[in-house]
Design a protein around this motif. Sequence first.
Motif, short mmCIF file in Angstrom:
data_model
loop_
_atom_site.label_atom_id
_atom_site.label_comp_id
_atom_site.label_asym_id
_atom_site.label_seq_id
_atom_site.Cartn_x
_atom_site.Cartn_y
_atom_site.Cartn_z
N CYS A 173 -111.14 22.08 78.61
CA CYS A 173 -112.15 21.67 78.73
C CYS A 173 -112.46 21.00 80.25
O CYS A 173 -112.49 19.82 80.45
N PRO A 174 -112.64 21.98 81.10
CA PRO A 174 -112.65 21.72 82.51
C PRO A 174 -113.95 21.12 82.67
O PRO A 174 -115.16 21.35 82.30
N TYR A 175 -114.07 20.03 83.97
CA TYR A 175 -115.38 19.67 84.48
C TYR A 175 -115.66 19.96 85.88
O TYR A 175 -114.58 19.64 86.58
N TYR A 176 -116.71 20.70 86.09
CA TYR A 176 -116.64 21.19 87.42
C TYR A 176 -117.88 20.40 88.20
O TYR A 176 -117.57 19.83 89.45
N ASN A 177 -119.12 20.37 87.80
CA ASN A 177 -120.22 19.88 88.49
C ASN A 177 -120.33 20.32 89.93
O ASN A 177 -120.22 19.57 90.87
N GLU A 178 -120.43 21.77 89.86
CA GLU A 178 -120.55 22.27 91.15
C GLU A 178 -121.71 23.07 91.20
O GLU A 178 -122.17 23.77 90.25
#
Length: 1878
Positions: A198-203
């Motif tokens: 469950c990666p978090y990027y916010n890119e």
Amino acid sequence: MSLVVHLKTAAHLRGKGDRIAKVTFRLPLYSRIAENCGEVAHFNETFRWPIASRLDQNEMLEVQVYNYSKVFTNAGRGVFSAMKLGKTKCSKDDHKRGDEPAVLEMEDLDKKAMRLAGMLEPDTISLASVTAVTTNVSNKSKPDIKMEPSSGRPVDYQQISITVIEARQLIGLNMDPVVCVEVGDDKKYTSMKESTNCPYYNEYFVFDFHVPPDVMFDKIIKLSVIHSKNLLRSGTLVGTFKMDVGTVYSQPHQFYHKWAVLSDPDDITAGCKGYVKCDIAVVGKGDNIKTPHKANETDEDDIENLLLPEGIPAERQWARFYVKIHRAEGLPKMNTSIMANVKKAFIGENRDLVDPYVQVQFSGQKQGKTSVQKSSYEPIWNEQVIFTELFPPLCKRIKVQIRDSDKVNDVAIGTHFVDLRKISNDGDKFLPTLGPAWVNMYGSTRQYTLMDEHQDLNDGLGEGVSFRARLLISVAVEILDTTSPEIICSTDVQVEPVSNISESATGKMEEFFLFGSFLEATMIDRKIGDKPISFEITINYGNHIDGVSKSSSVKKKKKEDENQEEENELIQNSSEDEADEDADLTSVSSTPPMKPFITDNYFHLPYFEKKPCVYIKSWWQDQRRRLYNSNMMDKIADKLEEGLNDVQEIIKTEKAFPERRLRGALEELTIGCRYVTLANKDVNLAGRTKLDRERLKSCMREMLLQDSMGQQAKQIRTQVKKNTVKEKLKLAQNFLQRLRFLADEPQHSIPDVFIWMMSNNKRIAYARIPSKDILFSVVDEETGKDCGKVKAVFLKLPGKKGFGPAGWTVQAKLELYLWLGLNKSRKDFLNGLPNGFEEIRATKTGHGLPPVTLVYDKQVFQLRAHMYQARSLFAADSSGLSDPFARVFFSSQSQVTEVLNETLCPTWDQLLVFDDVELFGEATELRDDPPIIVVEFYDQDTVGKAEFIGRTFAKPTIKMCDEPYGPPRFPPQLEYYQIYRGNSIAGELLAAFELLQVGPGGRADLPPLEGPTDSERGPILPVPLGIRPVLSRYRIEVLFWGLRDLKRINLAQVDRPRVDIECAGRGVQSVLIQNYKKNPNFSTLVKWFEDLPENELLHPPLNIRVVDCRAFGRYILVGSHAVSTLRHFIYSPPDKSCNNWASADISVNLEAEPPIRKMDTVVKLDAMSDAVVKVDMNEDESDKEKKKKKKKKKGGVEEEEETDERVLDWWSKYFASIETLKEVNLRSQEAAQAEAEEREDLEIAAEAAIRPDDLHLKGSKMRERFKEKKSSKQKRSHAADSSEKRPPKARVDELVQVYNKELESEYGNFEDWLHTFNLYRGKAGDDDEHALDDDRIVGRFKGSLCMYKVPLSQEITRETGYDPNMGMFQSIPHNDPIHVLVRVYVVRATDLHPADINGKADPYIAIKLGKSEIKDKENYISKQLNPVFGSFDIEATFPMESMLTVSVYDWDLVGTDDLIGETKIDLENRFYSKFRATCGIASNYSHGYNIWRDPMKPSQILAKLCKEGKIDGPHYGPGGKVKVANRIFTGPTEIEDENLKKQTEEHLALSVLNHWEEIPRVGCKLVPEHVETRPLLNPDKPGIEQGRLEMWVDMFPMDMPAPGPAIDTSPRKPKYELRVIIWNTDEVILEDDDYFTGEKSSDIFVRWLKGQQEDKQDTDVHYHSLTGEGNFNWRFVFPFDYLVAEEKIVISKKESMFSWDETEYKIPARLTMQVWDADHFSADDFLAIELDLNRFPRGAKTAKQCNLDMIRNEQELPTISIFKQKRVKGWWPFVARDENDEMELTGKVEAELHLVTAEEAEKSPVGLGRNEPDPLEKPRPDTSLMWFLGPLKSLRYFIWHNYRWLILKALGLILLLLMLGLFLYSIPGYLVKKILGA
């Protein structure tokens, strides 16, 4: 009781014949047949219906008159009428009218009703234009003609922005996921996150495009998640998600915070592969998107919120899309004939010059191609292309293209798009289906050239200019059952053969006949030269130059039989072919060439008495039904559109009764819908496809059944009231779109007709007419709208040539008559032509032949064009003005007005008289449908040719010689006509046109013309008195304030400017500004002038010009501005009767009343409450309730501790405000909905009883109370529920008003008394050249206008302190220079446009005000698109420096910094505004982070406002009361100051300021403490937001006391330390097999992550756990910075070793614990759990209680926050998903979480792992020793533990065997002994 109808006569019928009347009331009755009657049918019959029940209001009585025919169905002719029985009230003057029928009228009765408004009561007859359902006489004076094609134009800049936020539930173990974002061919990647599901990027990614919209919308947006991609390997695909750009755009341009479902294209049985949360937005130039506020988004975390358009199910299934390609016909040559002739000479065979194949593209997959058919004009493929895609697909169009295979490069021959929305329907649940049907392809002209300049047209861009080919295709879709075993898993495109389909499947072949007659050819462009010109009409047949290519396969002599001949090929019907086969009818497809004559600056052809004709025979499948259905829908839609345009026009010009016209339009719609039953005919004809049947069903459903459009229209019609017109108009516009959508037929039949103008055997210009528009049917409703009618057709240049200025000139204007129908029903083809002609045929012998020319009688007319004035014309000169003149074309004549120099609003006031205009045809017919007048506007240049400004069209009002010249039609009224330049509007013309028939008495009989009275103007006739506007005394006062930002003119600076104002020939000049640099304001403020037209609509525009006075008395124009409408500036005296003028004191106590939302008139703040005054008064009761409920729910456990004051700061206030903003928005939406529904109920109920205005007042108050009770109840319960789920937020007393837009848009640009007029100079740009008007702005004039009728009433002038010099502009501040301290708070920027290659930016703020500039370059923020800035102080002097520019730049290490975007604020308007925008008024007067910012206290502000407004007050009374004017306010009087309470009046004063809008006369809403959101724009990318700034500006005059220090808006980052102790694990799944024993065991260790891979910490390893149990006693320690307000952790680190500086990341506070199996060789495997530290479920007390429900029912369980609890211990489950996507429990962990602040951590430090200080003891279970360290122990454990029974059994057995062995060993000796007896 009975209803009796006496039907006497029906008049104004067309044509002759037998008539029959049908009168319907409840059931129809027919009259006798009136035989052979002309215009009037005499019936004289009485119809009688016995009535038992009461008459219903809405029952209809209908009368229809038909042409009676024994053979055909009765064709509804002419009169159709209906009236509502409930509404026929007796009219006042009935006796005058006798019994003339009020019903059967051919005129639009609504218009009549407007004229007779006095006579008819509203709604007496709401017949609207029922009669016009079947007649289509447009009595409009403004024909609707659009010149430029809108499709395929090269378009502007678009931008697609995609934010990838995070991914969840990715399927796979130990992944390092990367998200790849692909739009079209551009790819961008996110960074890689290691070992997490469950990666978090916010890119944030931005793609810029510069292509036509169609190309844009077909691009596919593809999100794919890739596992472990790096430089060396491409990684493995986890799953993808696809959607086309059009889908996003058709939402409101964006999806916000939605979850995209990933699926694996290589394995369609696999199901969902995970979710990606993202925002997608598509913006074109000038679109503005409402982005929801970027706050802490915790609510949208549920994965139900999927990235799908509305109406699409969340579970999409896989489906196969079959596109079958059968064959094609009529392909053009695609090679030169030279090569072919050479080949023929050598080999002796003749080949077709094209090698076609078909390519199909869908949803971004690889293209499917059919095989290539070598050398064939009529290839037969019979292949199908199969796509596998999720259904419903998120891609709208399938692209089918015929291409020519070539050795060098393949070229498109033609393209067709299949729109899936049109061939399927969710409502009827039919899957996409099409055909088998022919689709026609259009593109460039058919002759082959090596370099085809119109090649784009063949690729489907732009409007095709010629028929290219037709292709027989069908489309089908089947939903796959993914569970079946034999299914193919991959989604690759497949191509396979299919069986042939029969000839008749697409319909029976019929012979069609097309006839055309050219009645006029004028306005031919002079560029063509004077070679003879001819016109050619083709319908793919009749094409002489480059006709249908002959197929070499058809060499055999053609049989005589036509059908046979057709099926062989599409025959080129030119005369040489035809002579032997079909002597009956030869086609004539082009007119004889003629030399053109000159009209002024165009040519015309001499088609005077003789009108050339053409006719063509062609063969097509008979699919007329499709076109008929289309025509029916189109006609209903046209009617509706006409009605809606009328309504808009009425609203726009503020005429009376728009609601009546809307009711009429809706009634027409209801009646029109009934005609759809006609579509039911011929259902079983050959060639009807499944789609035909399904479309018919859905049409029926949409139009006729319950809930259909017809029914809804009926219902809405009853609800149309004066105050609801606008919203109902919107609903009606939806109907219009639905109708147009239904009318568009996806299966073609007859190709379109092309008209080409030829000169010198070259094709010059063309027009394309859809064949359905000219198709004939015996039923009127089905006939095409232009069939058998004379129509003005404008020819345009083909392809790209037609864009831009070249496309604006008319190539030719034709008056054209066309008729297309079956050859069998040819007898009617001349019926629609204007009467009075003789036919001349081609040969003597042919009787049946159509005519080649028609000879007409002529009528003589005189046209009078009253050209009064034009306004807002296009600026064509570099001065920003034009020298306009108008040229009027009518028939083959033209005349010109005079040239007026340097103006955009010319008043020509000129009458142009055209004498001896010859028109052909019968006079009466001309009256109904006069020819079109074309008016073109040009800018006169001293050198060179006049430049085109724009064009408009008009129809004259006609007077026949026997009619009187008098009201109501004459003299004609002046009307406004829109002037178009290409697609853009280039001004309006005010004119009137009349066409007068010259009778036998010659011109003497015409109304006289007044001679030229004006000696100066020479022989120019003015517009006569009855037509020109009447003047009356208006006075216009002008306030001159100042000039701003004037640019240099001719390199010299402007030094001594002056403003000239002119309106209708009058005007006034300002005083000269002596030194613009020193003070750009005027010294004399107000001047005035008089006289204007009486009718407000005819007020001429007002021109503002600024000139600069140079040396020697020269004046140079600086810039100009035209105010096109003065309506905004009309002064209306205040209405004394309304309640704020009441003289008694008004005071209401609010105690007993239910809380009122809109706090009317009085506000009581009781001393105890700290109510949030801003939003509503319930806020804090509900807060208290929440607390009570909480206590009860939790059974006495007090959950919430009061928030610590220290953690609150400005940001907590800000985020709390955003939350409130969201709630308020939601609530106001709900309230608005409820209110609308209630209003309708009330209206319907009370329609008769009460006068609407009383009702409104009473109703609104009752409703208000009722609704408040309701909503507050709901709200409380709702709030209480939701608060259980989420831990309470810090409570904030204060709120800031957060505006999601600029402050200006909320307060009308602060133009309450000071307006800003932009001054323009320079040539205006055109749409096509993308030049925005902003580049032309050379400065701004500040001032205002006020217009009123003279004389004014005495009251105003008598008021105290009235200064006659200031006129209406009393109490205006001085405009002397003033010094101001400006404090700019830039809170943060969001979604900045990336400026660096890495998709990030390094932003910093630059602020410029006049000469002073602040560049905050040192404090740039590295690699951040959502940076937080601070506050900046800057000093300025108004008026010299008043425009504040806040820019965001991108810092670059080398080179100059790039501008990301900027926003401009006019501070002067804010400063002087009465809304007091200098410093926002807070809702509380307090200290701390809420400190009062203004140097003046509330009481001082209040006193000042009262003094300025000349109102009485403030008077403070005892008991917390204050009186201002006649309002009394109550409020608390105590202030808490450092815990001392002291009396003060500030709160009282503040409560008045917060409700200042309630003060009579001077009240207005004062600007509250606020944050505004401003878009950042970049001049290089006009019209597209580059991000947004949240900011506010405070201004403090320097002559006042200095303000306090600026508020600190930098976010506080408290430092925390999280300590996690892992005690034990249990029931962890065992994965490894032991080498020796085959034992299941695991080597367990626990790792934990805080967001980033770098911060991971591991426990030691618990080797060989055989039970899944592990004991660790291991401590993790993690220090971090935390933003309380945003609930995010802040991490700063370098992105890579090459990074220049650290980048700050904000990530959610989530703790990830993973249990790993330590493998020595292979990669480690892990199980994980993620806890959101702000809200996670409580741990279970014991391992037994820890189960899956803790995760499954996460929503229902109470959650806790580590930031509140500080210390938590418990067991948490690990889960994974198995093959079936079910959750399963894979282990449990016992952990303890302890959160301490940095200070506490220093006082009591702890060690990592089990180290000092505060060590944990070692766990040493026996099982974890390696077997070679303690072999005995291991043996004991391994062998004994598992095999003890085996060992015991074995031991027993061994003992037994031993005994047996001993026994056997000893028995012989024993026996011997025994025997021997020893």
